[in-house]
Design a protein around this motif. Structure first.
Motif, PDB file in Angstrom:
ATOM      1  N   VAL A 197       0.838  -1.172  -0.069  1.00 26.34           N
ATOM      2  CA  VAL A 197       0.238   0.006  -0.092  1.00 26.34           C
ATOM      3  C   VAL A 197       1.031   1.330   0.018  1.00 26.34           C
ATOM      4  CG1 VAL A 197      -1.730   0.882   0.996  1.00 26.34           C
ATOM      5  CG2 VAL A 197      -1.892  -1.114   1.050  1.00 26.34           C
ATOM      6  N   ILE A 198       2.379   1.183   1.076  1.00 30.04           N
ATOM      7  CA  ILE A 198       2.885   2.212   0.917  1.00 30.04           C
ATOM      8  C   ILE A 198       3.458   2.447  -0.551  1.00 30.04           C
ATOM      9  CG2 ILE A 198       4.971   3.176   2.054  1.00 30.04           C
ATOM     10  CD1 ILE A 198       4.119   2.149   4.576  1.00 30.04           C
ATOM     11  N   TYR A 199       3.647   1.333  -1.317  1.00 27.61           N
ATOM     12  CA  TYR A 199       4.922   1.352  -2.385  1.00 27.61           C
ATOM     13  C   TYR A 199       4.345   1.873  -3.304  1.00 27.61           C
ATOM     14  CZ  TYR A 199       6.881  -0.295  -6.678  1.00 27.61           C
ATOM     15  OH  TYR A 199       6.516  -1.229  -7.971  1.00 27.61           O
ATOM     16  N   GLN A 200       2.819   1.477  -3.401  1.00 28.93           N
ATOM     17  CA  GLN A 200       1.934   1.890  -4.900  1.00 28.93           C
ATOM     18  C   GLN A 200       1.022   3.292  -4.252  1.00 28.93           C
ATOM     19  OE1 GLN A 200       0.470  -2.706  -5.082  1.00 28.93           O
ATOM     20  NE2 GLN A 200      -1.013  -0.586  -6.031  1.00 28.93           N
ATOM     21  N   SER A 201       0.724   3.718  -3.420  1.00 29.99           N
ATOM     22  CA  SER A 201       0.983   4.934  -3.120  1.00 29.99           C
ATOM     23  C   SER A 201       2.341   6.439  -3.240  1.00 29.99           C
ATOM     24  CB  SER A 201       0.516   5.768  -1.326  1.00 29.99           C
ATOM     25  OG  SER A 201      -0.745   4.609  -1.176  1.00 29.99           O
ATOM     26  N   CYS A 202       3.580   5.749  -3.262  1.00 29.12           N
ATOM     27  CA  CYS A 202       4.580   6.535  -4.113  1.00 29.12           C
ATOM     28  C   CYS A 202       4.426   6.563  -5.790  1.00 29.12           C
ATOM     29  CB  CYS A 202       5.662   5.683  -3.417  1.00 29.12           C
ATOM     30  SG  CYS A 202       6.719   6.482  -3.711  1.00 29.12           S
ATOM     31  N   THR A 203       4.221   5.197  -5.735  1.00 28.39           N
ATOM     32  CA  THR A 203       4.102   5.489  -7.090  1.00 28.39           C
ATOM     33  C   THR A 203       2.942   6.019  -8.361  1.00 28.39           C
ATOM     34  OG1 THR A 203       3.577   2.974  -7.392  1.00 28.39           O
ATOM     35  CG2 THR A 203       6.128   3.652  -7.854  1.00 28.39           C
ATOM     36  N   ALA A 204       1.228   5.109  -7.971  1.00 30.22           N
ATOM     37  CA  ALA A 204       0.643   5.516  -8.449  1.00 30.22           C
ATOM     38  C   ALA A 204      -0.424   6.443  -7.897  1.00 30.22           C
ATOM     39  CB  ALA A 204      -0.400   4.224  -8.887  1.00 30.22           C
ATOM     40  N   LYS A 217      -4.599   7.016   5.126  1.00 29.55           N
ATOM     41  CA  LYS A 217      -5.470   6.803   4.784  1.00 29.55           C
ATOM     42  C   LYS A 217      -6.792   5.498   4.403  1.00 29.55           C
ATOM     43  CE  LYS A 217      -5.739  11.210   3.899  1.00 29.55           C
ATOM     44  NZ  LYS A 217      -5.279  13.068   2.844  1.00 29.55           N
ATOM     45  N   VAL A 218      -5.678   5.491   2.804  1.00 29.41           N
ATOM     46  CA  VAL A 218      -6.577   3.851   2.160  1.00 29.41           C
ATOM     47  C   VAL A 218      -6.755   2.633   3.347  1.00 29.41           C
ATOM     48  CG1 VAL A 218      -4.962   2.229   0.635  1.00 29.41           C
ATOM     49  CG2 VAL A 218      -4.743   4.771   0.361  1.00 29.41           C
ATOM     50  N   THR A 219      -5.123   2.598   3.599  1.00 27.97           N
ATOM     51  CA  THR A 219      -5.566   1.645   5.163  1.00 27.97           C
ATOM     52  C   THR A 219      -6.762   1.623   6.170  1.00 27.97           C
ATOM     53  OG1 THR A 219      -2.819   1.286   4.822  1.00 27.97           O
ATOM     54  CG2 THR A 219      -4.339   0.547   6.777  1.00 27.97           C
ATOM     55  N   LEU A 220      -7.382   2.792   6.643  1.00 24.99           N
ATOM     56  CA  LEU A 220      -8.255   3.191   6.521  1.00 24.99           C
ATOM     57  C   LEU A 220      -9.347   3.299   6.406  1.00 24.99           C
ATOM     58  CD1 LEU A 220      -9.440   4.330   9.422  1.00 24.99           C
ATOM     59  CD2 LEU A 220      -9.686   6.729   8.144  1.00 24.99           C
ATOM     60  N   PRO A 274      -3.689   1.778  -5.171  1.00 24.14           N
ATOM     61  CA  PRO A 274      -3.707   0.766  -3.820  1.00 24.14           C
ATOM     62  C   PRO A 274      -4.967   0.904  -3.452  1.00 24.14           C
ATOM     63  CG  PRO A 274      -2.988   3.440  -3.841  1.00 24.14           C
ATOM     64  CD  PRO A 274      -2.525   3.276  -5.250  1.00 24.14           C
ATOM     65  N   TRP A 275      -5.802   1.849  -3.755  1.00 24.41           N
ATOM     66  CA  TRP A 275      -7.013   1.765  -3.958  1.00 24.41           C
ATOM     67  C   TRP A 275      -8.158  -0.167  -3.697  1.00 24.41           C
ATOM     68  CZ3 TRP A 275      -8.858   4.844  -0.248  1.00 24.41           C
ATOM     69  CH2 TRP A 275      -8.622   6.149   0.126  1.00 24.41           C
ATOM     70  N   TRP A 276      -7.047  -0.762  -5.020  1.00 26.55           N
ATOM     71  CA  TRP A 276      -8.064  -2.062  -5.596  1.00 26.55           C
ATOM     72  C   TRP A 276      -7.506  -2.210  -4.684  1.00 26.55           C
ATOM     73  CZ3 TRP A 276     -10.174  -2.735  -9.712  1.00 26.55           C
ATOM     74  CH2 TRP A 276     -10.218  -1.999 -10.919  1.00 26.55           C
ATOM     75  N   TYR A 277      -7.100  -2.965  -3.563  1.00 31.97           N
ATOM     76  CA  TYR A 277      -6.579  -3.913  -2.384  1.00 31.97           C
ATOM     77  C   TYR A 277      -7.984  -3.259  -1.649  1.00 31.97           C
ATOM     78  CZ  TYR A 277      -1.710  -4.772  -3.154  1.00 31.97           C
ATOM     79  OH  TYR A 277      -0.883  -5.140  -3.777  1.00 31.97           O
ATOM     80  N   VAL A 278      -8.954  -2.682  -1.098  1.00 32.15           N
ATOM     81  CA  VAL A 278     -10.039  -1.863  -0.788  1.00 32.15           C
ATOM     82  C   VAL A 278     -10.702  -3.319  -1.325  1.00 32.15           C
ATOM     83  CG1 VAL A 278     -11.882  -0.955  -0.539  1.00 32.15           C
ATOM     84  CG2 VAL A 278      -9.637   0.158  -0.295  1.00 32.15           C
TER      85      VAL A 278
END
Length: 523
Positions: free
Chosen positions: A90-97, A131-134, A194-198
């Motif tokens: 989630v952190i990695y894809q938040s950084c890239t995407a 926020k994504v994790t939340l 990373p929102w796809w993980y939701v």
């Protein structure tokens, strides 16, 4: 065993019949028969003042009843094997995407090769990832809480095994979806949101996720054990959780370094789906067939009516102080779940930002933090056996010791200035694995078998909803204190554990007024 209807009247009738059926028999023989019948009647009357007992216990020689804990171990292994890797993705894809930083720069986040520039980028990326994790936590709260409303009714109506299988199926689908998302991210150099993980957590959420499998497991244990053996099975269940988490954490870091995130997720999926097949083949149903009612539908009543039924089961009047003690113990379990959910939502980020730990360093820490309480849990079996020889409150005493262990561990984490002090906190938290099995044992001993599904279902729903508040609150505290002292949330955890200690102290005081009645519950 539960007495049949009118059993007392039948005993009286038998006594009368024994007295008059054979006029030529000696008076001594008649008197002895009458005395035996009256003794049976007195014993039956006394059972009405005892705590509720189970109508039927499965044959203890059936080895299948001991397979529950290994299956729970596999589930928790798969969960923890992917947990830290998922947070890292989630952190990695938040950084890239999310922020558009280059792939080669984002791969340095949380690694040994981090530079001052990447540390600055991580401070920018972390709030977005939080926020994504939340949102993931919120989805894991709302949907399972609604589905969990039916878990108790389902378990009491159709049995424990189908509920357990549904939960495993949901988790297996989650990690299959996560593997697909991670693989697509790898092919596109991280440019997958990373929102796809939701979306990946929707399958387990619709079958109750963390609500359903504990309800099914605890009810199963209550069905197949009784008396003091129940507390040992509850400890074994908790140990299965810790050992599963331990193995998952231990292998996760090495597997992630040697392969890739989608491989890690795939291993979790295969493990759970294999366990699902074995449950279908090997695990027996613990609820007797005559106790299962297949008529009607789970949804044949409104959600409001179902909520009222669940609430009435918990709130109804009970003899002595059972209702007060039951509700207080449930509040203690809710407090521990509240702290666990809230702290877990920010602890990995806290360790990265304060001590700059890599995924491997964090999973090594997790391994030790799980191993120590797991070993203590094994010792807890011997400890409780010893305590029962010298006190009538062994179960509640162990629960208090466990909460004290939690509280002191949180305080050390709050004051930690160097990373080795985090390991000291593990030592102080050595008994933290015992509070949940002890509280669940007390609840199981307090209520009859046909109410356990509803009680633990309502408790599971409330525990599933608690992250709505706990994750939000902990993320808010962490974000506000990120630039000053990101470990302040640990003080809040210690405060809540202190409230739990006070509540169990009140339970201890309440039960001390009727030691004879409550001895089977707390010893």
């Amino acid at each position: 065993m539960m007495e049949e209807p009118h059993a007392h009247e039948n005993l009286v009738a038998k006594a009368s019949k024994l007295k008059g059926d054979d006029p030529e028999s000696g008076s001594n023989s008649s008197q002895e028969s009458l005395n035996e019948s009256l003794s049976s009647l007195d014993a039956a009357i006394r059972t009405t003042t005892e705590l509720p007992r189970d109508p039927l216990i499965l044959n203890p020689q059936s080895l299948g009843i001991y397979l529950l804990e290994p299956f729970i171990l596999i589930l928790l292994f798969a969960y923890n094997f992917s947990s830290t890797v998922l947070k890292n993705e989630v952190i990695y894809q938040s950084c890239t995407a999310g922020f558009g930083y280059p792939d080669n720069v984002c791969q340095l986040l949380g690694s040994k090769n981090a530079t001052n520039e990447t540390k600055r980028i991580e401070e920018i990326v972390q709030p977005y990832a939080a926020k994504v994790t939340l949102v993931m936590r919120l989805v894991e709260c709302f949907i399972p809480a609604f589905c969990g409303l039916f878990a108790g009714a389902w378990a009491d109506r159709y049995g424990r095994k189908p509920l357990l299988m549904l939960s495993f199926l949901g988790y297996g689908l989650q990690y299959l979806n996560s593997a697909i998302i991670a693989y697509c991210s790898k092919l596109n150099h991280g440019l997958v949101s990373p929102w796809w993980y939701v979306l990946s957590i929707i399958p387990p959420s619709f079958v109750g996720s963390s609500v359903t499998y504990p309800v099914a497991a605890v009810c199963f244990i209550g069905d197949v054990s009784e008396g003091r053996a129940r507390s040992y099975r509850m400890i074994a269940y908790e140990l299965a959780i810790y050992v599963g988490l331990l193995l998952g954490s231990f292998g996760s870091g090495y597997a992630y370094e040697a392969t890739d995130s989608y491989i890690v997720f795939s291993i979790s999926a295969v493990s759970i789906l294999t366990a699902l097949f074995l449950i279908k083949v090997l695990l027996p149903e613990s609820l007797p067939l005559r106790s299962q009612t297949g008529t009607g539908s789970i949804t044949d009543t409104s959600v409001i009516s179902l909520l009222k039924n669940l609430w009435k089961t918990c709130w109804k009047s009970r003899e002595h102080k059972n209702r007060f003690i039951l509700l207080t113990i449930m509040v203690v379990l809710l407090l521990t779940a509240f702290v666990s959910d809230g702290s877990n939502s920010v602890f990995y980020k806290f360790m990265r930002i304060k001590f700059h730990w890599t995924v491997k360093q964090f999973t090594q820490y997790e391994t030790v933090s799980i191993l120590v309480p797991a070993v203590a849990g094994f010792g807890g079996v011997l400890f409780i056996w010893t305590l029962r020889k010298c006190t009538k409150s062994a179960i509640i005493l162990l629960a208090l010791v466990s909460l004290l262990s939690h509280c002191s561990s949180s305080l050390i984490k709050a004051f930690a200035m160097v990373d080795w002090q985090i390991y000291v906190a593990i030592g102080l938290g050595v008994f933290k694995s015992l509070v949940n099995p002890m509280c669940r044992t007390m609840i199981t001993n307090l209520v009859p078998a046909d109410e356990r599904g509803k009680i633990f279902s309502l408790l599971g729903v409330l525990q599933a909803l608690s992250p709505l508040i706990s994750s939000t609150l902990y993320v808010a505290i962490y974000t506000l204190t990120l630039n000053s002292d990101p470990g302040i949330f640990n003080f809040f955890s210690a405060f809540l554990y202190g409230i739990g200690i006070i509540l169990l102290g009140i339970v201890w005081h309440t039960k001390s007024r009727n030691q004879v009645y409550y001895e089977p519950v707390f010893k």
